[in-house]
Design a protein around this motif. Structure first.
Motif, PDB file in Angstrom:
ATOM      1  N   MET A  25      18.763  12.861  51.304  1.00 32.64           N
ATOM      2  CA  MET A  25      18.963  12.548  49.883  1.00 32.64           C
ATOM      3  C   MET A  25      17.615  12.600  49.158  1.00 32.64           C
ATOM      4  SD  MET A  25      20.458   9.042  48.109  1.00 32.64           S
ATOM      5  CE  MET A  25      22.150   9.373  48.591  1.00 32.64           C
ATOM      6  N   ALA A  26      17.606  13.284  48.011  1.00 28.32           N
ATOM      7  CA  ALA A  26      16.376  13.384  47.232  1.00 28.32           C
ATOM      8  C   ALA A  26      16.014  12.031  46.638  1.00 28.32           C
ATOM      9  CB  ALA A  26      16.551  14.413  46.116  1.00 28.32           C
ATOM     10  N   ALA A  27      14.721  11.792  46.529  1.00 26.96           N
ATOM     11  CA  ALA A  27      14.270  10.529  45.936  1.00 26.96           C
ATOM     12  C   ALA A  27      14.668  10.487  44.470  1.00 26.96           C
ATOM     13  CB  ALA A  27      12.764  10.390  46.082  1.00 26.96           C
ATOM     14  N   PRO A  28      15.126   9.341  43.994  1.00 26.98           N
ATOM     15  CA  PRO A  28      15.471   9.224  42.575  1.00 26.98           C
ATOM     16  C   PRO A  28      14.210   9.238  41.723  1.00 26.98           C
ATOM     17  CG  PRO A  28      15.544   7.073  43.617  1.00 26.98           C
ATOM     18  CD  PRO A  28      15.275   8.073  44.711  1.00 26.98           C
ATOM     19  N   PRO A  29      14.363   9.465  40.421  1.00 29.30           N
ATOM     20  CA  PRO A  29      13.189   9.386  39.544  1.00 29.30           C
ATOM     21  C   PRO A  29      12.548   8.003  39.640  1.00 29.30           C
ATOM     22  CG  PRO A  29      15.103  10.262  38.372  1.00 29.30           C
ATOM     23  CD  PRO A  29      15.599   9.758  39.686  1.00 29.30           C
ATOM     24  N   ARG A  30      11.249   7.949  39.459  1.00 32.48           N
ATOM     25  CA  ARG A  30      10.553   6.653  39.477  1.00 32.48           C
ATOM     26  C   ARG A  30      11.134   5.752  38.383  1.00 32.48           C
ATOM     27  NH1 ARG A  30       6.325   5.142  43.188  1.00 32.48           N
ATOM     28  NH2 ARG A  30       5.671   7.051  44.240  1.00 32.48           N
ATOM     29  N   PRO A  31      11.364   4.488  38.705  1.00 36.89           N
ATOM     30  CA  PRO A  31      11.994   3.591  37.730  1.00 36.89           C
ATOM     31  C   PRO A  31      11.022   3.097  36.669  1.00 36.89           C
ATOM     32  CG  PRO A  31      11.444   2.370  39.702  1.00 36.89           C
ATOM     33  CD  PRO A  31      11.091   3.817  39.981  1.00 36.89           C
ATOM     34  N   GLU A  32      11.584   2.670  35.557  1.00 38.01           N
ATOM     35  CA  GLU A  32      10.811   2.034  34.493  1.00 38.01           C
ATOM     36  C   GLU A  32      10.885   0.521  34.656  1.00 38.01           C
ATOM     37  OE1 GLU A  32       9.056   3.560  32.076  1.00 38.01           O
ATOM     38  OE2 GLU A  32       9.607   5.554  32.834  1.00 38.01           O
ATOM     39  N   LEU A  33       9.821  -0.166  34.303  1.00 39.93           N
ATOM     40  CA  LEU A  33       9.840  -1.625  34.275  1.00 39.93           C
ATOM     41  C   LEU A  33      10.541  -2.103  33.015  1.00 39.93           C
ATOM     42  CD1 LEU A  33       6.176  -2.540  35.301  1.00 39.93           C
ATOM     43  CD2 LEU A  33       8.218  -2.852  36.706  1.00 39.93           C
ATOM     44  N   PHE A  34      11.210  -3.239  33.119  1.00 45.86           N
ATOM     45  CA  PHE A  34      11.797  -3.883  31.941  1.00 45.86           C
ATOM     46  C   PHE A  34      11.778  -5.391  32.151  1.00 45.86           C
ATOM     47  CE2 PHE A  34      15.183  -2.886  34.908  1.00 45.86           C
ATOM     48  CZ  PHE A  34      15.942  -4.054  34.962  1.00 45.86           C
ATOM     49  N   ASP A  35      11.916  -6.111  31.078  1.00 47.75           N
ATOM     50  CA  ASP A  35      11.901  -7.573  31.143  1.00 47.75           C
ATOM     51  C   ASP A  35      13.245  -8.073  31.634  1.00 47.75           C
ATOM     52  OD1 ASP A  35      10.444 -10.207  30.135  1.00 47.75           O
ATOM     53  OD2 ASP A  35      12.561 -10.346  29.594  1.00 47.75           O
ATOM     54  N   VAL A  94      10.665 -11.759  33.606  1.00 48.43           N
ATOM     55  CA  VAL A  94       9.919 -11.192  34.731  1.00 48.43           C
ATOM     56  C   VAL A  94      10.065  -9.673  34.701  1.00 48.43           C
ATOM     57  CG1 VAL A  94       9.709 -11.109  37.255  1.00 48.43           C
ATOM     58  CG2 VAL A  94      10.372 -13.248  36.127  1.00 48.43           C
ATOM     59  N   SER A  95       8.977  -8.938  34.880  1.00 44.42           N
ATOM     60  CA  SER A  95       9.071  -7.484  34.980  1.00 44.42           C
ATOM     61  C   SER A  95       9.832  -7.103  36.244  1.00 44.42           C
ATOM     62  CB  SER A  95       7.670  -6.861  35.032  1.00 44.42           C
ATOM     63  OG  SER A  95       7.003  -7.019  33.799  1.00 44.42           O
ATOM     64  N   MET A  96      10.794  -6.188  36.083  1.00 45.75           N
ATOM     65  CA  MET A  96      11.590  -5.756  37.226  1.00 45.75           C
ATOM     66  C   MET A  96      11.960  -4.294  37.062  1.00 45.75           C
ATOM     67  SD  MET A  96      12.066  -8.144  39.516  1.00 45.75           S
ATOM     68  CE  MET A  96      13.553  -8.694  40.324  1.00 45.75           C
ATOM     69  N   THR A  97      12.529  -3.711  38.120  1.00 45.30           N
ATOM     70  CA  THR A  97      13.132  -2.388  38.033  1.00 45.30           C
ATOM     71  C   THR A  97      14.593  -2.509  38.452  1.00 45.30           C
ATOM     72  OG1 THR A  97      12.858  -1.542  40.295  1.00 45.30           O
ATOM     73  CG2 THR A  97      10.921  -1.451  38.840  1.00 45.30           C
ATOM     74  N   LYS A  98      15.347  -1.474  38.126  1.00 47.31           N
ATOM     75  CA  LYS A  98      16.795  -1.504  38.359  1.00 47.31           C
ATOM     76  C   LYS A  98      17.154  -1.661  39.836  1.00 47.31           C
ATOM     77  CE  LYS A  98      17.130   3.552  38.619  1.00 47.31           C
ATOM     78  NZ  LYS A  98      17.801   4.752  38.066  1.00 47.31           N
ATOM     79  N   PHE A  99      16.264  -1.239  40.728  1.00 45.12           N
ATOM     80  CA  PHE A  99      16.581  -1.307  42.153  1.00 45.12           C
ATOM     81  C   PHE A  99      16.649  -2.745  42.676  1.00 45.12           C
ATOM     82  CE2 PHE A  99      14.561   2.950  41.770  1.00 45.12           C
ATOM     83  CZ  PHE A  99      15.699   3.698  42.050  1.00 45.12           C
ATOM     84  N   PHE A 100      16.190  -3.697  41.859  1.00 43.44           N
ATOM     85  CA  PHE A 100      16.241  -5.105  42.254  1.00 43.44           C
ATOM     86  C   PHE A 100      17.147  -5.938  41.346  1.00 43.44           C
ATOM     87  CE2 PHE A 100      11.831  -3.503  43.085  1.00 43.44           C
ATOM     88  CZ  PHE A 100      12.042  -3.237  44.428  1.00 43.44           C
ATOM     89  N   THR A 101      17.764  -5.287  40.370  1.00 41.21           N
ATOM     90  CA  THR A 101      18.600  -6.039  39.416  1.00 41.21           C
ATOM     91  C   THR A 101      20.004  -5.476  39.242  1.00 41.21           C
ATOM     92  OG1 THR A 101      17.809  -4.751  37.520  1.00 41.21           O
ATOM     93  CG2 THR A 101      16.563  -6.738  38.088  1.00 41.21           C
TER      94      THR A 101
END
Length: 293
Positions: free
Chosen positions: A1-11, A15-22
């Motif tokens: 599987m190809a790596a997904p695009p790098r995620p953006e940080l958001f509040d 707390v700053s997070m990315t979608k892979f943890f929320t």
């Protein structure tokens, strides 16, 4: 599987997070803990895998030795909030654990940890590491792990690290938040990475006292050998050889595991800037970080 695009940080709740943890947040928030669950909590790149494996060997080295040769550590100690499309969710892996106690890993700041862990008075092991080595380790880790934003150049990364513009927010808020929790929650054992490095046997004894365990001298010796950095780095079940979305050709998951590697990266000006920054933010009795041993 190809790596997904790098995620953006958001509040995310401050707390700053990315979608892979929320992305699985409602299920994570409503996670049903059990009274004998043990949580391993850290800011990323603070010795998480080391302590996860140490605890796994302490609890299951004798009773379930087959797991140590058949199942990757990230399956044995699920990463609670991790949510990568096409891969098992950490929360689901935790729910599927059948042996007890369940060992569950998280990088969440203390205020975001699911309530049921506190309601059941679960034991928590928190591992803290000095910020300079965390920053260096995180820089290399972010280079090879596409679930984090791209690190860019070192100086810019270091500034963003100090500013808390990282997944899981500012290092100083994380370590202080958990330190403050320790003052009112007796089932929290706070370990310093540098102490583990300097005297692993002594720290294992303290950990066993906290957990109510009494391994034999032979068991302890076996555990200490297994969790040596070089042995873990060579162990395909602990070195994340087959973990998703990590490019080990860019940098190994387990790189050096030393205290003081920051000296190979920091300029004099960066070191002074870092010292001044954390002098303002870490001023709690007993909470002191060593940058060399």
């Amino acid at each position: 599987m190809a790596a997904p695009p790098r995620p953006e940080l958001f509040d995310f709740y401050g707390v700053s997070m990315t979608k892979f943890f929320t992305d699985n947040w409602q299920n994570v928030k409503n996670f049903q803990a059990k009274p004998d669950d043990i949580v391993i909590a850290t800011y990323p790149k603070s010795g998480t895998t080391w302590v996860c494996y140490l605890l796994d060997r302490l609890f299951f080295g004798k009773t379930h030795p087959e797991k140590d040769t058949s199942l990757p550590l990230y399956m044995r100690v699920p990463f609670l909030e991790l949510c990568i499309p096409g891969h098992p969710k950490g929360k689901d892996l935790a729910d599927q654990l059948t042996i007890t106690p369940r060992l569950i890993k998280t990088h969440l700041p203390v205020q975001l940890v699911p309530d049921t862990f506190w309601e059941h008075n679960c034991k928590v092991v928190y591992v803290a590491r000095n910020p300079k080595d965390v920053a260096v380790s995180h820089f290399h880790f972010s280079s090879m792990n596409s679930i984090h934003p791209a690190p860019g150049d070192w100086d810019g990364f270091l500034q963003r690290f100090m500013d808390g513009k990282m997944a899981y927010g500012a290092w100083h808020k994380h370590v202080v938040g958990w330190w403050e929790k320790k003052q009112t929650y007796p089932n929290l054992h706070y370990i310093f990475y540098e102490d583990l490095t300097e005297n692993l046997g002594h720290e294992i004894d303290k950990l066993c006292s906290f957990l109510g365990m009494s391994p034999s001298a032979e068991e302890k010796e076996s555990i200490m050998a297994a969790v040596k950095f070089d042995n873990m780095k060579d162990n395909k079940l602990t070195n994340f050889t087959n973990a998703p979305l990590m490019n080990l050709k860019v940098s190994p998951f387990m790189r050096k595991g030393k205290v003081g590697d920051w000296k190979n990266h920091f300029t004099v000006a960066q070191n002074e800037r870092c010292d001044e920054h954390y002098k303002r933010h870490i001023c709690f009795p007993g909470l002191e970080f060593r940058t060399e041993v």
